[in-house]
Design an enzyme around this catalytic site. Structure first.
Site, mmCIF file in Angstrom:
data_model
loop_
_atom_site.group_PDB
_atom_site.id
_atom_site.type_symbol
_atom_site.label_atom_id
_atom_site.label_comp_id
_atom_site.label_asym_id
_atom_site.label_seq_id
_atom_site.Cartn_x
_atom_site.Cartn_y
_atom_site.Cartn_z
ATOM 1 N N ASP A 88 -10.824 -28.210 31.630
ATOM 2 C CA ASP A 88 -11.519 -28.417 30.358
ATOM 3 C C ASP A 88 -11.657 -27.077 29.645
ATOM 4 O OD1 ASP A 88 -12.918 -30.345 28.627
ATOM 5 O OD2 ASP A 88 -14.557 -28.913 28.881
ATOM 6 N N ASP A 482 41.569 -42.535 20.894
ATOM 7 C CA ASP A 482 41.655 -42.516 22.366
ATOM 8 C C ASP A 482 42.848 -43.350 22.813
ATOM 9 O OD1 ASP A 482 40.949 -42.095 25.098
ATOM 10 O OD2 ASP A 482 38.861 -41.872 24.481
ATOM 11 N N GLY A 508 46.071 -43.704 20.645
ATOM 12 C CA GLY A 508 47.099 -42.687 20.816
ATOM 13 C C GLY A 508 46.730 -41.734 21.930
ATOM 14 N N ASP A 509 47.701 -40.859 22.253
ATOM 15 C CA ASP A 509 47.489 -39.865 23.302
ATOM 16 C C ASP A 509 47.335 -38.516 22.599
ATOM 17 O OD1 ASP A 509 47.963 -37.790 25.125
ATOM 18 O OD2 ASP A 509 49.147 -39.110 26.418
ATOM 19 N N PHE A 510 46.187 -37.859 22.796
ATOM 20 C CA PHE A 510 45.963 -36.656 21.980
ATOM 21 C C PHE A 510 46.874 -35.485 22.346
ATOM 22 C CE2 PHE A 510 41.863 -36.651 24.617
ATOM 23 C CZ PHE A 510 42.277 -35.695 25.551
ATOM 24 N N ARG A 525 33.079 -32.926 25.362
ATOM 25 C CA ARG A 525 33.359 -32.902 26.804
ATOM 26 C C ARG A 525 34.811 -33.271 27.080
ATOM 27 N NH1 ARG A 525 29.628 -36.454 29.753
ATOM 28 N NH2 ARG A 525 29.478 -34.946 31.420
HETATM 29 C C1 LIG Z 1 -8.324 -22.838 22.089
HETATM 30 C C2 LIG Z 1 -7.098 -23.677 22.247
HETATM 31 C C3 LIG Z 1 -7.150 -24.938 22.789
HETATM 32 N N1 LIG Z 1 -6.005 -25.700 22.910
HETATM 33 C C4 LIG Z 1 -6.067 -27.081 23.461
HETATM 34 O O1 LIG Z 1 -7.338 -27.638 23.283
HETATM 35 C C5 LIG Z 1 -7.515 -28.704 24.215
HETATM 36 C C6 LIG Z 1 -8.887 -28.603 24.813
HETATM 37 O O2 LIG Z 1 -9.405 -29.849 25.044
HETATM 38 P P1 LIG Z 1 -9.699 -30.408 26.508
HETATM 39 O O3 LIG Z 1 -10.789 -31.417 26.382
HETATM 40 O O4 LIG Z 1 -9.908 -29.298 27.466
HETATM 41 O O5 LIG Z 1 -8.349 -31.116 26.907
HETATM 42 P P2 LIG Z 1 -7.619 -32.372 26.258
HETATM 43 O O6 LIG Z 1 -6.545 -31.900 25.329
HETATM 44 O O7 LIG Z 1 -8.604 -33.346 25.688
HETATM 45 O O8 LIG Z 1 -6.906 -33.013 27.498
HETATM 46 P P3 LIG Z 1 -7.581 -33.606 28.831
HETATM 47 O O9 LIG Z 1 -7.290 -32.611 29.891
HETATM 48 O O10 LIG Z 1 -6.890 -34.915 29.049
HETATM 49 O O11 LIG Z 1 -9.044 -33.781 28.596
HETATM 50 C C7 LIG Z 1 -6.464 -28.530 25.277
HETATM 51 O O12 LIG Z 1 -5.458 -29.530 25.105
HETATM 52 C C8 LIG Z 1 -5.856 -27.167 24.968
HETATM 53 O O13 LIG Z 1 -4.486 -27.115 25.332
HETATM 54 C C9 LIG Z 1 -4.793 -25.217 22.511
HETATM 55 O O14 LIG Z 1 -3.762 -25.905 22.577
HETATM 56 N N2 LIG Z 1 -4.726 -23.922 21.985
HETATM 57 C C10 LIG Z 1 -5.818 -23.141 21.840
HETATM 58 O O15 LIG Z 1 -5.689 -21.984 21.363
#
Ligand SMILES: Cc1cn([C@@H]2O[C@H](COP(=O)(O)OP(=O)(O)OP(=O)(O)O)[C@@H](O)[C@H]2O)c(=O)[nH]c1=O
Length: 620
Positions: A88, A482, A508-510, A525
């Site tokens: 988180d 082809d 045809g044959d290329f 390819r």
């Molecule tokens: C500051 C910052 C954050 N993030 C994204 O913010 C979400 C945070 O939310 P979260 O609740 O931690 O996660 P979520 O996206 O809801 O996903 P989940 O883990 O399913 O809860 C995450 O996505 C991170 O990458 C970025 O991509 N770049 C940045 O610079």
């Protein structure tokens, strides 16, 4: 390649990332981790005021996300993973915790709060180790957090709104993405950049090291600060010997410590024993043994395809091994083992009710699916497998092995080998059709071809690429050129649709026949099948058919492009065993093209191992 040895410890484990964040998925898969993604349904609604610190809140949320997934997976069909990772990310400024904005106004409030100031980004991570005993889920959680400080420039209203209207802030904590447009807002960063993006990879690896490689007694006596992730030879031997596998060692219950518990007198002996074992045993060759097993896994996949297991399990309720066995005239005991391996490879789901297809199997392995690779699998099972059994001869002789498989001389690769019977020809065409469909859209989109009004796909087989070219460029007329036998069957692969009127087949044959005239020639390819002599012959025919300004679109696997190295090198070996040709490097193609009057080479890497090249015919 796995750069961080400790990540390799997880290769045999069922690891689940409990996150919908594409950034987390990318960071972890770039690090070489293999995992499934099961987004958590835990609602991020813990009472922030009840936490003494913001990171306490982030860690608890991460833990709840991971535990929710662990218990859902355990309940649902007892699919207990070995490890679930939850994370988180939050932004804190002036004592406030900012999560993802709920709407544009909210994003505006967040970003204007961050403007011109320094703030902290915390990511809490929970690693939940799971096991199942008597159908009960047991979990052991280890958690940590990482803090990075970020300073924003002063943001003008105009910039702020422009950024908000880009849509980027909406799924990101604090309302910005440092890895993309949001990077423009950032003046400085202190700490782990990836932590801001959503996952503190470095700290995660250190945490795994702690879990999987507990410190040795002498390390405890002279504490060393691990500022870096230890290299493999420092630790690899330890856990496999001590832990009897890649289970995370518990510091308090590691086997060396158990011996130490026998008493002070026993301690010295126990430690000495541990050290002796460490000194003499080399690391367990896990990767090597995996490589060795590779051919057995391939054969299991190919056999399941041959037996049409994935057709029987498509869109059906789960079925028992014995049911499938009776449908395909196989033994129940053999089928059960085959299905178990398919489940271990992630192709099937195994539950108490029986086996069912995973999404991958439904998409690619069922024979009637839109993007089926079933034909390609059969080609590998029935033809390529046999050729590879003669790899040693191929290496010694430096040539393909059709003569050995067929027991007769092969003068013409296609007429004498691939198209030697209507059945082998159809299988080859089905294989090529499946592979071409996967890549055709990318090829058609690789360059802007709108200046051409006619194209000739030389050796275009079933017309799968022609169809995508026609779809992408509605004023383009495409001729698929082809062999007559191929053209006769190709019509069966062409679905009706608005593109049908743009596509024509010419027989045809290329190497022998004149090429249909066109403004753009396509060789997808084709060249890699042929020796340099024949490549020159074909390119000079194409060049002769071209007016100045005409285009040549080549699609091949470029060697030495420093990406997917293993895939392109295997492909190169494949060409040795199967064809008269080889894969070539960008430089080699450039020389070939220039020699035949094609210049201004542009190259685009496609997904997988293919590369698209476009060159223009200069005035002779
Ligand atoms: C500051 C910052 C954050 N993030 C994204 O913010 C979400 C945070 O939310 P979260 O609740 O931690 O996660 P979520 O996206 O809801 O996903 P989940 O883990 O399913 O809860 C995450 O996505 C991170 O990458 C970025 O991509 N770049 C940045 O610079």
């Amino acid at each position: 390649m796995v750069l961080c040895p400790v990540i390799g410890k997880l290769l045999h484990k069922r690891v689940v990332l409990a996150s919908a964040s594409p950034r987390r998925q990318e960071i972890l898969s770039n690090a070489g981790l293999r995992f499934e993604v099961v987004p958590s349904k835990f609602k991020e609604k813990l009472d922030k005021a009840s936490f003494a610190t913001p990171y306490g809140y982030a860690m608890e949320t991460a833990k709840q996300k991971a535990l929710e997934v662990a218990s859902r997976m355990h309940q649902k069909d007892l699919r207990t993973p070995d490890m679930v990772i939850g994370a988180d990310t939050i932004v804190t400024v002036g004592g406030l915790i900012l999560e993802k904005p709920v709407d544009k106004q909210d994003a505006y409030r967040m970003l204007s709060r961050l403007s011109g100031k320094e703030h902290s980004v915390f990511t809490g991570v929970a690693i939940v180790h799971c096991s199942s005993k008597d159908r009960q889920l047991h979990t052991r959680v280890s958690e940590f957090y990482e803090e990075t400080t970020v300073k924003f420039s002063e943001l003008s209203e105009e910039l702020l709104w422009e950024y908000i209207h880009s849509g980027e802030p909406m799924d990101k904590a604090g309302g910005y993405g440092i890895q993309a447009l949001g990077g423009m807002l950032v003046e400085s960063v202190h700490g782990d950049f990836l932590n801001v993006v959503g996952f503190p990879l470095n700290h995660f690896c250190k945490q795994l090291v702690e879990l999987y490689y507990p410190p040795r007694p002498e390390d405890l006596r002279q504490p060393v600060q691990h500022d870096s992730i230890p290299a493999v030879d420092t630790f690899e031997d330890l856990s496999d010997v001590d832990g009897g596998g890649s289970e995370p060692a518990q510091r308090e219950t590691g086997s060396c410590d158990e011996k130490a518990e026998a008493g002070a007198a026993g301690q010295a002996t126990a430690e000495a024993e541990c050290h002796r074992t460490r000194a003499t045993l080399p690391p367990f060759p896990t990767r090597l043994l995996e490589l060795l097993d590779g051919f057995k896994l391939s054969k299991a996949l190919l056999t399941a395809c041959k037996l049409k297991v994935f057709d029987w399990l498509k869109d059906e309720a789960p079925q028992k091994a014995a049911d499938i066995a009776s449908k395909v005239d196989a033994s129940a005991c053999g089928m059960e083992r085959l299905l178990d391996v398919c489940a271990a490879m992630g192709l099937l789901e195994k539950t108490e009710q029986g086996y069912s297809n995973t999404e991958t199997a439904n998409l690619y392995l069922a024979s009637d699916s839109e993007y089926s690779l079933h034909g390609f699998m059969l080609q590998n099972n029935d033809i390529i497998w046999n050729l590879f059994t003669h790899l040693e001869f191929a290496i010694r002789e430096g040539r393909n092995q059709h003569h050995r498989v067929l027991g007769k001389k092969v003068d013409d690769l296609f007429q004498d080998a691939y198209y030697r019977s209507p059945e082998t020809q159809l299988r080859f065409m089905q294989a090529m059709h499946g592979v071409a469909k996967l890549t055709a859209r990318q090829v058609a989109n690789a360059f802007d071809l709108s200046r051409f009004s006619s194209a000739c796909d030389v050796g275009g087989c079933t017309g799968a690429l022609a169809r995508e070219l026609a779809r992408e460029y509605p004023r383009l007329q495409v001729t698929v050129f082809d062999l007559p036998d191929v053209v006769e069957l190709a019509v069966h692969f062409q679905p009706a649709g608005p593109q049908a009127a743009q596509i024509h087949f010419a027989a045809g044959d290329f190497f022998r026949d004149p090429l249909p005239s066109a403004e753009l020639y396509v060789l997808c390819r084709i060249l890699h099948d042929w020796s340099d002599d024949k490549v020159h012959k074909l390119l000079s025919k194409v060049a002769e058919s071209c007016k100045p300004g005409a285009g040549l679109l080549l699609v091949e696997t470029l060697l030495d492009e420093k990406r997917e190295a293993q895939g392109s090198l295997i492909q190169s070996l494949n060409m040795l065993v199967q064809t008269e040709g080889r894969e070539r490097s960008r430089g080699e193609y450039q020389c070939l093209l220039e020699l035949h009057g094609f210049h201004q080479l542009q190259v685009v890497h496609l997904d997988g191992v293919l590369d698209a090249m476009l060159a223009t015919r200069a005035a002779p």
